[in-house]
Design a protein around this motif. Sequence first.
Motif, PDB file in Angstrom:
ATOM      1  N   ILE B 246       0.975  -1.354   0.098  1.00  0.00           N
ATOM      2  CA  ILE B 246      -0.070   0.110   0.279  1.00  0.00           C
ATOM      3  C   ILE B 246       0.886   1.189  -0.385  1.00  0.00           C
ATOM      4  O   ILE B 246       0.663   2.589  -1.272  1.00  0.00           O
ATOM      5  N   GLY B 247       2.140   1.222   1.157  1.00  0.00           N
ATOM      6  CA  GLY B 247       2.689   2.045   0.765  1.00  0.00           C
ATOM      7  C   GLY B 247       3.282   2.623  -0.635  1.00  0.00           C
ATOM      8  O   GLY B 247       3.378   3.855  -0.331  1.00  0.00           O
ATOM      9  N   GLU B 248       3.965   1.586  -1.183  1.00  0.00           N
ATOM     10  CA  GLU B 248       5.116   1.963  -2.192  1.00  0.00           C
ATOM     11  C   GLU B 248       3.536   2.425  -3.500  1.00  0.00           C
ATOM     12  O   GLU B 248       3.708   3.416  -4.542  1.00  0.00           O
ATOM     13  N   LEU B 249       2.007   1.459  -3.520  1.00  0.00           N
ATOM     14  CA  LEU B 249       0.941   1.861  -4.787  1.00  0.00           C
ATOM     15  C   LEU B 249       0.456   3.145  -4.177  1.00  0.00           C
ATOM     16  O   LEU B 249       0.319   4.157  -5.572  1.00  0.00           O
ATOM     17  N   GLN B 250       0.790   4.164  -3.125  1.00  0.00           N
ATOM     18  CA  GLN B 250       0.483   5.119  -2.742  1.00  0.00           C
ATOM     19  C   GLN B 250       1.579   6.559  -3.099  1.00  0.00           C
ATOM     20  O   GLN B 250       1.668   6.731  -4.148  1.00  0.00           O
ATOM     21  N   SER B 251       2.444   6.187  -2.781  1.00  0.00           N
ATOM     22  CA  SER B 251       3.963   6.277  -3.712  1.00  0.00           C
ATOM     23  C   SER B 251       4.740   6.569  -5.093  1.00  0.00           C
ATOM     24  O   SER B 251       4.140   8.005  -5.649  1.00  0.00           O
ATOM     25  N   LEU B 252       3.808   5.632  -5.478  1.00  0.00           N
ATOM     26  CA  LEU B 252       4.251   5.655  -7.055  1.00  0.00           C
ATOM     27  C   LEU B 252       3.066   5.921  -7.812  1.00  0.00           C
ATOM     28  O   LEU B 252       3.096   6.677  -8.647  1.00  0.00           O
ATOM     29  N   THR B 253       1.834   6.285  -7.223  1.00  0.00           N
ATOM     30  CA  THR B 253       0.619   6.951  -7.882  1.00  0.00           C
ATOM     31  C   THR B 253       0.599   8.577  -7.749  1.00  0.00           C
ATOM     32  O   THR B 253       0.130   8.864  -8.790  1.00  0.00           O
ATOM     33  N   ASN B 254       1.108   8.782  -6.690  1.00  0.00           N
ATOM     34  CA  ASN B 254       1.592   9.837  -6.290  1.00  0.00           C
ATOM     35  C   ASN B 254       2.354  10.941  -7.155  1.00  0.00           C
ATOM     36  O   ASN B 254       2.824  11.894  -7.545  1.00  0.00           O
ATOM     37  N   LEU B 255       3.452   9.856  -7.586  1.00  0.00           N
ATOM     38  CA  LEU B 255       4.678  10.377  -8.551  1.00  0.00           C
ATOM     39  C   LEU B 255       3.324  10.336 -10.453  1.00  0.00           C
ATOM     40  O   LEU B 255       3.917  11.446 -11.009  1.00  0.00           O
ATOM     41  N   ALA B 256       3.292   9.068 -10.733  1.00  0.00           N
ATOM     42  CA  ALA B 256       2.062   9.319 -11.774  1.00  0.00           C
ATOM     43  C   ALA B 256       1.026  10.045 -12.201  1.00  0.00           C
ATOM     44  O   ALA B 256       0.890  11.421 -13.164  1.00  0.00           O
ATOM     45  N   TYR B 257      -0.165  10.123 -11.074  1.00  0.00           N
ATOM     46  CA  TYR B 257      -1.259  11.098 -10.863  1.00  0.00           C
ATOM     47  C   TYR B 257      -1.070  11.413  -9.761  1.00  0.00           C
ATOM     48  O   TYR B 257      -2.678  10.343  -8.974  1.00  0.00           O
ATOM     49  N   ALA B 258      -0.862  12.347  -8.871  1.00  0.00           N
ATOM     50  CA  ALA B 258      -1.096  12.164  -7.403  1.00  0.00           C
ATOM     51  C   ALA B 258      -2.816  13.035  -7.164  1.00  0.00           C
ATOM     52  O   ALA B 258      -2.986  11.790  -5.984  1.00  0.00           O
ATOM     53  N   PRO B 259      -3.513  13.141  -7.527  1.00  0.00           N
ATOM     54  CA  PRO B 259      -5.119  13.101  -7.465  1.00  0.00           C
ATOM     55  C   PRO B 259      -6.036  11.982  -7.211  1.00  0.00           C
ATOM     56  O   PRO B 259      -6.265  11.266  -5.714  1.00  0.00           O
ATOM     57  N   ALA B 260      -4.904  11.039  -7.494  1.00  0.00           N
ATOM     58  CA  ALA B 260      -5.759   9.683  -7.437  1.00  0.00           C
ATOM     59  C   ALA B 260      -4.960   8.415  -6.025  1.00  0.00           C
ATOM     60  O   ALA B 260      -5.094   7.418  -5.764  1.00  0.00           O
ATOM     61  N   SER B 261      -3.383   9.588  -5.938  1.00  0.00           N
ATOM     62  CA  SER B 261      -2.870   8.265  -4.632  1.00  0.00           C
ATOM     63  C   SER B 261      -3.857   8.656  -3.819  1.00  0.00           C
ATOM     64  O   SER B 261      -3.559   7.267  -2.407  1.00  0.00           O
ATOM     65  N   ASN B 262      -5.300   8.530  -3.196  1.00  0.00           N
ATOM     66  CA  ASN B 262      -6.016   8.849  -2.215  1.00  0.00           C
ATOM     67  C   ASN B 262      -6.541   7.780  -2.109  1.00  0.00           C
ATOM     68  O   ASN B 262      -7.575   7.497  -1.547  1.00  0.00           O
ATOM     69  N   VAL B 263      -7.295   7.077  -3.755  1.00  0.00           N
ATOM     70  CA  VAL B 263      -8.074   6.236  -3.687  1.00  0.00           C
ATOM     71  C   VAL B 263      -7.798   5.505  -4.587  1.00  0.00           C
ATOM     72  O   VAL B 263      -8.683   4.047  -4.175  1.00  0.00           O
ATOM     73  N   VAL B 264      -6.742   5.342  -5.111  1.00  0.00           N
ATOM     74  CA  VAL B 264      -5.607   4.033  -5.444  1.00  0.00           C
ATOM     75  C   VAL B 264      -6.159   2.741  -4.076  1.00  0.00           C
ATOM     76  O   VAL B 264      -6.572   1.677  -4.548  1.00  0.00           O
ATOM     77  N   ILE B 265      -5.775   3.639  -3.116  1.00  0.00           N
ATOM     78  CA  ILE B 265      -5.780   2.260  -2.061  1.00  0.00           C
ATOM     79  C   ILE B 265      -7.276   1.483  -1.730  1.00  0.00           C
ATOM     80  O   ILE B 265      -7.139  -0.206  -1.356  1.00  0.00           O
ATOM     81  N   TYR B 266      -7.741   1.806  -1.734  1.00  0.00           N
ATOM     82  CA  TYR B 266      -9.117   1.470  -2.135  1.00  0.00           C
ATOM     83  C   TYR B 266      -9.605   1.090  -2.555  1.00  0.00           C
ATOM     84  O   TYR B 266     -10.146  -0.138  -2.298  1.00  0.00           O
ATOM     85  N   LEU B 267      -9.338   1.114  -3.990  1.00  0.00           N
ATOM     86  CA  LEU B 267      -9.694   0.448  -5.122  1.00  0.00           C
ATOM     87  C   LEU B 267      -8.856  -1.018  -4.809  1.00  0.00           C
ATOM     88  O   LEU B 267      -8.968  -1.835  -4.820  1.00  0.00           O
ATOM     89  N   CYS B 268      -7.438  -1.043  -4.536  1.00  0.00           N
ATOM     90  CA  CYS B 268      -6.900  -2.034  -4.299  1.00  0.00           C
ATOM     91  C   CYS B 268      -7.688  -3.166  -2.865  1.00  0.00           C
ATOM     92  O   CYS B 268      -7.534  -4.092  -3.474  1.00  0.00           O
ATOM     93  N   MET B 269      -8.031  -2.308  -2.738  1.00  0.00           N
ATOM     94  CA  MET B 269      -8.280  -2.769  -1.071  1.00  0.00           C
ATOM     95  C   MET B 269      -9.634  -4.136  -1.198  1.00  0.00           C
ATOM     96  O   MET B 269     -10.228  -4.517  -1.341  1.00  0.00           O
ATOM     97  N   ALA B 270     -10.515  -3.040  -2.277  1.00  0.00           N
ATOM     98  CA  ALA B 270     -12.284  -3.361  -3.200  1.00  0.00           C
ATOM     99  C   ALA B 270     -11.706  -4.607  -3.666  1.00  0.00           C
ATOM    100  O   ALA B 270     -12.329  -5.777  -3.613  1.00  0.00           O
ATOM    101  N   LEU B 271     -10.758  -4.519  -4.176  1.00  0.00           N
ATOM    102  CA  LEU B 271     -10.279  -5.480  -5.386  1.00  0.00           C
ATOM    103  C   LEU B 271     -10.083  -7.027  -4.463  1.00  0.00           C
ATOM    104  O   LEU B 271     -10.504  -7.942  -4.979  1.00  0.00           O
ATOM    105  N   VAL B 272      -8.973  -6.567  -3.998  1.00  0.00           N
ATOM    106  CA  VAL B 272      -8.676  -7.874  -2.784  1.00  0.00           C
ATOM    107  C   VAL B 272      -9.822  -8.347  -2.167  1.00  0.00           C
ATOM    108  O   VAL B 272      -9.892 -10.116  -2.222  1.00  0.00           O
ATOM    109  N   LEU B 273     -10.805  -7.715  -1.322  1.00  0.00           N
ATOM    110  CA  LEU B 273     -12.181  -8.215  -1.077  1.00  0.00           C
ATOM    111  C   LEU B 273     -13.321  -9.275  -1.405  1.00  0.00           C
ATOM    112  O   LEU B 273     -13.322  -9.804  -1.414  1.00  0.00           O
ATOM    113  N   LEU B 274     -13.158  -8.579  -2.796  1.00  0.00           N
ATOM    114  CA  LEU B 274     -13.771  -9.791  -4.260  1.00  0.00           C
ATOM    115  C   LEU B 274     -13.134 -10.637  -4.776  1.00  0.00           C
ATOM    116  O   LEU B 274     -13.712 -11.767  -4.844  1.00  0.00           O
ATOM    117  N   LEU B 275     -12.035 -10.591  -4.246  1.00  0.00           N
ATOM    118  CA  LEU B 275     -11.135 -11.768  -5.386  1.00  0.00           C
ATOM    119  C   LEU B 275     -10.359 -13.000  -4.096  1.00  0.00           C
ATOM    120  O   LEU B 275     -10.540 -13.846  -4.297  1.00  0.00           O
TER     121      LEU B 275
END
Lengths: 636, 289
Positions: B246-275
């Motif tokens: 999650i740390g890396e995901l947030q940090s790298l998203t921040n580099l690529a497209y900063a506004p998404a860095s707060n939401v990407v972790i939730y997407l990640c969680m939703a995916l994990v919970l589903l799969l």
Amino acid sequence: MTTSSETAPVAPARPGLLAADARFAVLCALGIAVFPFLLHPLGGYSTLATQIAIVSIASIGFNLLLGYAGSLSYGHAMFYGGGGYLAAILLLRVSPQHPNLWLCVIGATVGAAILAIVVGAVTVRLYGIYFALLTLAFAQMVYFIVEQAKDWTNGDDGLQALPNALLPMGPWNIDLTTHLPSIDLGPFGNLGELRLWYIFAGICLLLVLMLSRMLTRSQFGEVLGAIRENEQRSTLIGFNASAYRLAAFAISGALTGFSGALRGMFDGSVPVDSLSIDRSGSFVIYTIVGGVQTLFGPVAGTAVIMFLENVLSARTPAWRLIEGLIFVGVIVFLPRGLSTVLKQQRDKSPRGLFVRSLRLSTEEPDPLLKPSGEGHKGGPMSIIETFKLGKLFGRFAAVRDVDFRVDPGELRAVIGPNGAGKTTFFNLLSGTIAPSSGTVNYKGRDVSRTSGTARVHLGIAKAFQTASLYPDQTVRQNCRLAALARVQGSFALQVFRRSMRLDDVDNLAERAMSRLELTGVADTRAGDLSHGDKKRLDIAIALATQPQILLLDEPVAGMSKDEARKTEALIRKLSTEMTVLVIEHDMEMVMGISDSITVLHQGTVLATGTPAEIRDNPRVIEAYLGGHSEAELTHG
Amino acid sequence: MEALFQAMLGGLVLGLIYVAIAVGLTIIFGTLRLVNFAHGAFYAIGAYVGLVIAQHIGVGWAFVAAPIAVALFAVLLDRLVLRSFYDKEPTAQLLVTFGIALVVEETLRLIFGATTQQYRMPEALQGSVTLGPITYPAYRLLFAAGVIVMLALVWLFIERTNYGLIVRAGIRDRIMVQLLGGNIRQASTIVFALGAAIAGLVGAAATPIYSIDPATGFAFLVPSFVVVVVGGLGSFWGAVLGGLLIGELQSLTNLAYAPASNVVIYLCMALVLLLRPQGLLGESEVIRQ
């Protein structure tokens, strides 16, 4: 009906019911009408009164989910803020020249309901922290999308200075910002301080209160409560728990969206904060402080907290601390909320004062309990059959390659040492777990992938090893719930009717109780029953689903000798009308009542045969008793 | 390329904070079956205690005082309020700990104000280290190393001590452990205090990097819960893997497209919970309540 005088308090005739509804509506309307004037001597905020009425609607929606479906959402801001944004966007984009309040508010409510169905479809299968976090996650995603879609939402600034939407009513276009006529009311202020908005919001709140009352008292609310109390039992009497949860989530989301839309229209602005975590948390606080699972609790909580906030937040920086302390204090000292302090919680009146004639219970054949298809044994078609059935837990094979066949009307015992896989095998038959390999056929049809709930409706019912009941309900209500599932099906959005009206349900429940000799304790709380009665009630619940095949997992375990013999006799009687499969360690009973016996050992079938064959089978004696004498096998 | 390395190192530091908080959450859940929404408050209290001590006494003492103060607070909280919620349903636990988090946050705001604060490290630690193509602040590297050492000690505690045995057994079968009786009460207190102390120490140590305001506790809590869910509730290595991910995901998203860095972790969680609802390294036997 001769019993009508006795049934009157239980299932009142329709006119009486309407009168009660009307009385409720009038009292609520009075309360809402008086509220702003009561607020006046305390500080006099006509705007606040309207906001409280509006936000209360969201709290009622939230309580429907938390209180009645038992799910704590930490993301209701997505519906509240989402409703606000949708209404504002409809206002600005669709008809900016002639803003129509109906269009905005109804459109936003529908939008929120759709959002709730989409989000609910993935979240309702989760519980506790998982549900809370996933709803929070979705709320954060909605927040993100709204913040990024600047062209539509104005990003972080929110949508401000919205035009005033008019309320078309027939030929009139009502401007809700119009003040009421100026009449001086002494210490209660002036009527002219209120706008028409308050009347509109008050009517909306009144309607939502009536809806909430109807929902929680309806058959739908009854089943929702049952699922909250014991989900395992509810799915295995034939209720589709996920569908009920999803419906509750959708209704809750729609009400919250409705509230958010009204708030946006009233304030003339929608801030991005309306989508924030803090917003989600506020609904939690309002509802808990007021009282979950109560009709007026959410309204009371919303009023108290919003009023205090309005008065205190300007005077002391410690307001939020005070709010937090109130919240914690209520949870620790008044877990049922403030509103329960005012009135003694009414005892849930035991539903059945009436005891139906026992004439039905005795020997005559029972038309409601369908006899199984082919009554004679050894017919060409089995009722339930498995082929190479297997179940792996990790690498451990609890059940392996089980071929098993039971003829209609048979009473089959499944025995085996502890850990032989008997309960797992029953779970595979009842559909609580899915097989890793092989198939289960029921009446010649493959049901391996059919859910447990659907199998109940096909006629497979199960009583649990540890009785699975609704401990807070009466014995009668326990059976009625199972009968209700049979009569209405796995899901019914039946919000208008109360289940008490269904005679079929009553008949099925009464018969199930009398079959298991529980009529004498029909009005006892299930949780207060003796161990033996609990076990029998569990069977009665299974029976009330009108099964054709009954799975009993250790029905006499833990019973005294006398109770066990009594239960044994009841089971023997049941087996004349349906197929019965029973797991049991009580060998005296197994040898006494079974038509045939299957022995499981280490997950596989060791032997199948008549009691006499099994008793003499050397492999069985070896495996089951580890070489102990035959006498022990016979006498338990 | 250099920016990428920077982001990855940043993700590591952030991820280690998540790991530390998530490990505390996980061992507390495993032993006490308590879902603790107030765990972020421990971080914040540790950070403020560290701030005050560092400014008035010395940075070294801050690292000692913060975990002790937070552990004491946690034990007090446990005895006064939380103990009666152990046996309640998870929803009630969520609610009461949420309320406590609210009270702590607002108390901190009254005492310290709403502004963001920070303390500076001694001169010796303010330099930078050159690692191949990039230079990186020395304190951040030291911080990362320190957290790794601390996590190793926690792991040894769980794997090698009797209390750790109770933690591990509790994750598998809470009731069995209760039946064994005896010192579980004491063990619960120790585990709760330990989980809190970890959060408090990390809070104090991370303040020179991330600064602190009263809402920081909650701001770190939510991603840490995401970490626990992604990694698997009750799993130590799940918390480690999830935190770094999650740390890396947030940090790298921040580099690529900063506004998404707060939401990407939730997407990640939703995916994990589903799969994989039990989490990446979670055991399916741990009941999802």
